[in-house]
Design a protein around this motif. Structure first.
Motif, mmCIF file in Angstrom:
data_model
loop_
_atom_site.group_PDB
_atom_site.id
_atom_site.type_symbol
_atom_site.label_atom_id
_atom_site.label_comp_id
_atom_site.label_asym_id
_atom_site.label_seq_id
_atom_site.Cartn_x
_atom_site.Cartn_y
_atom_site.Cartn_z
ATOM 1 N N PHE A 101 50.801 -29.543 47.226
ATOM 2 C CA PHE A 101 51.051 -29.936 46.090
ATOM 3 C C PHE A 101 51.051 -31.454 46.672
ATOM 4 N N GLU A 102 50.226 -32.575 46.720
ATOM 5 C CA GLU A 102 50.980 -33.463 47.674
ATOM 6 C C GLU A 102 50.170 -34.981 47.111
ATOM 7 N N TYR A 103 50.626 -36.303 47.362
ATOM 8 C CA TYR A 103 49.747 -36.982 47.406
ATOM 9 C C TYR A 103 50.131 -38.086 49.011
ATOM 10 N N THR A 104 48.869 -39.370 48.434
ATOM 11 C CA THR A 104 48.718 -39.519 49.529
ATOM 12 C C THR A 104 49.118 -41.540 48.985
ATOM 13 N N SER A 105 50.123 -42.279 49.201
ATOM 14 C CA SER A 105 49.790 -43.437 49.931
ATOM 15 C C SER A 105 50.315 -44.642 50.716
ATOM 16 N N PRO A 106 50.058 -45.476 50.546
ATOM 17 C CA PRO A 106 50.351 -46.626 51.355
ATOM 18 C C PRO A 106 50.732 -46.428 52.979
ATOM 19 N N GLY A 107 52.192 -45.309 52.567
ATOM 20 C CA GLY A 107 53.325 -44.832 53.716
ATOM 21 C C GLY A 107 52.691 -43.447 54.244
ATOM 22 N N GLY A 108 51.605 -43.291 53.678
ATOM 23 C CA GLY A 108 51.274 -42.183 54.466
ATOM 24 C C GLY A 108 51.105 -40.496 53.270
ATOM 25 N N ASN A 143 58.846 -31.508 40.375
ATOM 26 C CA ASN A 143 59.136 -32.468 40.054
ATOM 27 C C ASN A 143 58.524 -33.573 40.828
ATOM 28 N N LEU A 144 58.056 -34.255 39.407
ATOM 29 C CA LEU A 144 57.261 -35.228 39.778
ATOM 30 C C LEU A 144 57.906 -36.933 39.707
ATOM 31 N N THR A 145 58.381 -36.903 40.444
ATOM 32 C CA THR A 145 58.625 -38.340 40.370
ATOM 33 C C THR A 145 57.345 -39.816 39.848
ATOM 34 N N PRO A 146 58.199 -40.297 39.489
ATOM 35 C CA PRO A 146 58.013 -41.771 39.222
ATOM 36 C C PRO A 146 56.331 -42.634 40.288
ATOM 37 N N GLU A 147 56.891 -42.136 41.586
ATOM 38 C CA GLU A 147 55.369 -42.448 42.018
ATOM 39 C C GLU A 147 55.107 -41.745 42.689
#
Length: 185
Positions: A101-108, A143-147
Motif C-alpha cells: 500500500f503506497e503513494y507517490t509524491s514529488p519526493g518519490g 496507519n494513514l498520515t495526513p500526507e
C-alpha cells in the motif's frame, strides 16, 4: 535529379511487390493442380503459451478484521483478493509475494504498509500453489498520515527477486496494481 529519384522509387516499389507476391503462400499455390488444398489455407496457429498471472482482482475497505484487534484512530483496513487469472497454475516460494500500500509524491514513492501473501502455512514442501481461477484473500492494515490522505494511493503486488534477477512468474504484470480511493468520511 528528381526523375532519377522517382525512377528509383518506382523500381523499389515494383521489386517489393514482386518479392511480396513470391513470398506469399497463397500466391505460391496458384497454378498448382491436384493437391486438393484450399488456395487460402494458412498453417495452423501455434498454441497459446500457458502461464500464470497473479492479478489484483478486488479490494475493499472494511471496518473490522476477523480475529484481530479493533482499528485504531487513523488506521484503515483493506480486504484484498489476488487471483490467478492466467492459464496455468502459479507456484512460488511462500515468502515471495507481497501486497504493498503506497503513494507517490514529488519526493518519490512512500510505502504505507506491506503484507506478505499467502500465509506461509499454505506451503507444501516449501512451495505455495494457486490454480487457474483460484484466489488468495487477506487483510492489510495501515496507519494513514495526513500526507498519505492527500495523495493518490495504490495497492501493488510485489515479487521477491531471486538470485538470477529473473522476471516474475507472471505473464501479465499490467494487472498487478490498482488505484485506491479512500471511503468518504
Amino acid at each position: 535529379m528528381w526523375k532519377s529519384m522517382l525512377a528509383a522509387l518506382v523500381l523499389c516499389t515494383a521489386c517489393f511487390a514482386v518479392a511480396t507476391l513470391a513470398g506469399d503462400p497463397a500466391h505460391a499455390q496458384v497454378g498448382k493442380q491436384g493437391k486438393g488444398k484450399d488456395k487460402n489455407e494458412r498453417p495452423p496457429q501455434p498454441p497459446l503459451a500457458r502461464c500464470p498471472d497473479l492479478a489484483l482482482a478486488t479490494y475493499q475497505f472494511v471496518s473490522t478484521v476477523p480475529d484481530a484487534a479493533p482499528l485504531a484512530d487513523g488506521e484503515v483496513a483493506l480486504m484484498y483478493d489476488v487471483r490467478n487469472s492466467g492459464s496455468a497454475p502459479y507456484a512460488a516460494s511462500p515468502t515471495g509475494q507481497t501486497l504493498t500500500f503506497e503513494y507517490t509524491s514529488p519526493g518519490g514513492t512512500t510505502q504505507i504498509a506491506q503484507t506478505p501473501f499467502p500465509d506461509a502455512a499454505q506451503a507444501v514442501d516449501g512451495v505455495v500453489q494457486l490454480g487457474q481461477g483460484q484466489s488468495w484473500r487477506g487483510y492489510l492494515r495501515a496507519n494513514l498520515t495526513p500526507e498519505a490522505r492527500r495523495r493518490p494511493l495504490r495497492l501493488r503486488i510485489g515479487y521477491a527477486s531471486d538470485i538470477y534477477h529473473r522476471a516474475p512468474n507472471d505473464c501479465d504484470t499490467g494487472n498487478n496494481e490498482a488505484v485506491v480511493r479512500l471511503p468518504a468520511q
